[in-house]
Structures are given as structure tokens and as C-alpha cells.
Design an enzyme around this catalytic site. Structure first.
Site, PDB file in Angstrom:
ATOM      1  N   ASP A  44      27.509  -7.322  45.444  1.00  0.00           N
ATOM      2  CA  ASP A  44      28.033  -7.775  44.101  1.00  0.00           C
ATOM      3  C   ASP A  44      29.788  -7.489  44.383  1.00  0.00           C
ATOM      4  O   ASP A  44      30.705  -7.999  43.659  1.00  0.00           O
ATOM      5  CB  ASP A  44      27.831  -6.962  42.984  1.00  0.00           C
ATOM      6  CG  ASP A  44      27.790  -5.430  43.169  1.00  0.00           C
ATOM      7  OD1 ASP A  44      28.218  -4.939  44.212  1.00  0.00           O
ATOM      8  OD2 ASP A  44      27.623  -4.984  42.332  1.00  0.00           O
ATOM      9  N   GLU A 181      27.754   5.099  50.784  1.00  0.00           N
ATOM     10  CA  GLU A 181      28.939   4.842  50.753  1.00  0.00           C
ATOM     11  C   GLU A 181      29.958   5.805  50.437  1.00  0.00           C
ATOM     12  O   GLU A 181      29.884   6.694  49.552  1.00  0.00           O
ATOM     13  CB  GLU A 181      29.269   3.545  49.547  1.00  0.00           C
ATOM     14  CG  GLU A 181      30.490   3.083  49.691  1.00  0.00           C
ATOM     15  CD  GLU A 181      30.844   1.883  48.613  1.00  0.00           C
ATOM     16  OE1 GLU A 181      29.689   1.005  48.291  1.00  0.00           O
ATOM     17  OE2 GLU A 181      32.002   1.523  48.374  1.00  0.00           O
TER      18      GLU A 181
HETATM   19  O1  KIV Z   1      28.674  -5.154  47.271  1.00  0.00           O
HETATM   20  C1  KIV Z   1      28.754  -4.651  48.227  1.00  0.00           C
HETATM   21  O2  KIV Z   1      29.499  -5.554  49.305  1.00  0.00           O
HETATM   22  C2  KIV Z   1      28.190  -3.235  48.738  1.00  0.00           C
HETATM   23  C3  KIV Z   1      28.491  -2.941  50.334  1.00  0.00           C
HETATM   24  C4  KIV Z   1      29.947  -2.786  50.068  1.00  0.00           C
HETATM   25  C5  KIV Z   1      27.739  -1.851  50.641  1.00  0.00           C
HETATM   26  O3  KIV Z   1      27.570  -2.896  48.182  1.00  0.00           O
END
Ligand code: KIV
Length: 279
Positions: A44, A181
Site C-alpha cells: 500500500d 519493519e
Molecule cells: O507497503 C509496503 O510497501 C510495505 C513494505 C514496505 C513492507 O508494506
């Protein structure tokens, strides 16, 4: 045949590191797939890097389905995981299952959602209907951004213990993998050694089972935020701007298009046309 969930789980068992990259559009996804990346993640983060939002909160299911469809047309080899956006799974389990189904119908092999122990019931329900789920703990942009902003997670014994417990509970709930994260690298290592499912880190050190990056960060195409944890492998935005300036110059000077870029008429037909219009 593209990679499967089991292939990704086996990679941890075989101690092979897993490469994950975000993808949102057909052209870049084709290149990511061709390069042998194990997992394409329709994150997202698309809201920020593709649509220019300040954060991921405004992203809708319709947008995620559109990005997922585009990436699924491109992928041949990688596993494809798509993010459930903010408020597409939190309000009710029914909502979570329906929206996970929409992403699968759009071409995803699995869905990813944010949250630790609070999400275990939802995760089990999605897994029970046959949809594989990737968890996401540590910094959770859909919610921690509202209260804390970008902050490293798991720096105290208490918060580290919470993260480890969250990871164990997600595994029990049935996730096939967990993204962590911005977690201190020590805690990330403990989590990776504690759970049996692959742990994919972003800003969480080298000892995770795999790594994920936003493709625009890796290619040097997004300048609004430059996370310390992202490695730039090239500075594509400079090359793009230089090329566009060259194009503009060529248009202004008449150096583009050349004969090679143009199509011509049959000489006989052109002669007849000239005669008819009297030129
Ligand atoms: O939305 C995204 O790109 C993510 C990654 C950064 C893990 O969740």
C-alpha cells in the site's frame, strides 16, 4: 510455473535468503519478475510512490485491486502478495475475508495485513477460507504513523518482548511469513530464530530470512522520503530528467523525429495526391 507459498517457506528451511520487492505497475513488475526476485509485493506504499499521498491511509481497495491486476499480468516467476489497505480488514472479519478475496481474484497469491496479537482472529479466519496471509509487525504505517511517526521499534525489553510474542501469535494464527519493519536488528534476529515461518525485514538488519525494499527507493526514483535503511542501487530520477530534457531540446530544434522515426507514403500515391490538391 511461478513460485508458490511452499517454495518461500522451504527457502527458510534451506537457509536461502528471500528477496522481496514492491511492484505496482506492469512495466516495472515485468522487470522485477525477470530479474528473479522471489516475491513481488503490491504494497500500500503505492499510495505514496504511485499516487502522491502523504501516507498509506487514503489507499482504497479499488486502487489495490487495480495495482494487483497490473502486476499479475506481468509476473511469470515470482510469488505475488498484495496489501490489504487501511480499514479494509479492521472493522470486521467478514470485511477482511471479502477484501482478501478481492485481491486474490485480482491475481494475488496471498494478502498482507498489519497488526500483532490483535489481528490473530482475523488472520485465522482468512487462512481458514484458504487464503494465505503474510503478517506485518514492528512499524505499522497504517496505524503507528498516526500516533508515533517513523520510529525504530523494539528498543526496550518490554517492547521487544511484545514483538516476539506478536510474531509467535501470528505464526500460531497461520501466517506463512511475517514482515517486520524498522525493528532493532537484535530483536529481528531473535524473531527470525524463534518462528519457523520466513521473516522478511525492512530496516530490520541482515539476520532476517529475507529483505524487502520499495522499488522506487532501490532505483532512486522517489525523493520525498529517503529512509536510512534503503539502499539505492542507482539514481534513476537523474537519468530520467536528463533524458526528458534531451527530448525537449530535440523537439525544439527539430532533431526529433528523424526519418527513422517517421512513416512515408508510396511515391505514386503522393504524386496523385499532390495533383489533386494542386500543389
Ligand atoms: O507497503 C509496503 O510497501 C510495505 C513494505 C514496505 C513492507 O508494506
Amino acid at each position: 510455473m511461478h513460485k508458490t507459498i511452499q517454495d518461500i517457506i522451504n527457502m527458510k528451511k534451506e537457509k536461502k535468503k528471500i528477496s522481496v520487492i514492491t511492484s505496482y505497475d506492469y512495466t516495472l513488475a515485468s522487470l522485477c519478475d525477470k530479474s528473479g526476485i522471489d516475491v513481488l509485493l503490491v504494497g500500500d506504499s503505492a499510495g505514496m510512490v504511485m499516487l502522491g499521498y502523504e501516507n498509506t491511509i487514503p489507499v482504497t481497495m479499488d486502487q489495490m485491486c487495480m495495482f494487483t491486476e497490473a502486476v499479475s499480468r506481468a509476473r511469470k516467476n515470482s510469488l505475488l502478495v498484495s496489501d490489504l489497505p487501511f480499514m479494509s480488514y479492521q472493522a470486521s472479519i467478514e470485511n477482511a475475508i471479502n477484501n482478501s478475496g478481492r485481491l486474490i481474484k485480482a491475481g494475488a497469491d496471498a494478502v498482507k495485513l498489519e497488526g500483532g496479537s490483535i489481528m490473530t482472529e482475523t488472520i485465522s479466519a482468512i487462512v481458514d477460507v484458504g487464503i494465505p496471509v503474510m503478517g506485518h509487525i514492528g512499524l505499522q504505517p497504517q496505524t503507528t504513523m498516526l500516533s508515533e511517526g517513523y520510529k525504530v521499534q523494539g528498543k526496550t525489553k518490554e517492547t521487544a518482548m511484545r514483538l516476539i510474542e506478536d510474531a509467535k501469535e501470528l505464526e500460531e494464527a497461520g501466517v506463512f511469513s511475517i514482515t517486520i519493519e524498522m525493528v532493532s536488528h537484535e530483536v529481528a534476529q531473535i524473531i527470525s530464530e524463534t518462528v519457523n515461518v520466513p521473516v522478511i525485514g525492512i530496516g530490520s538488519g541482515v539476520n532476517c530470512d529475507g529483505q524487502v525494499l520499495v522499488v522506487q527507493d532501490l532505483l532512486g526514483m522517489y525523493d520525498k522520503i529517503k529512509p536510512k535503511f534503503a539502499k539505492r542501487y542507482m539514481n534513476l530520477s537523474e537519468d530520467i530528467v536528463r533524458s526528458l530534457k534531451d527530448y525537449k531540446k530535440d523537439v525544439q530544434s527539430g532533431q526529433f523525429p528523424t526519418k527513422e522515426n517517421s512513416f512515408s507514403m508510396n511515391d505514386e500515391e503522393l504524386k496523385k495526391l499532390r495533383e489533386q490538391i494542386g500543389s
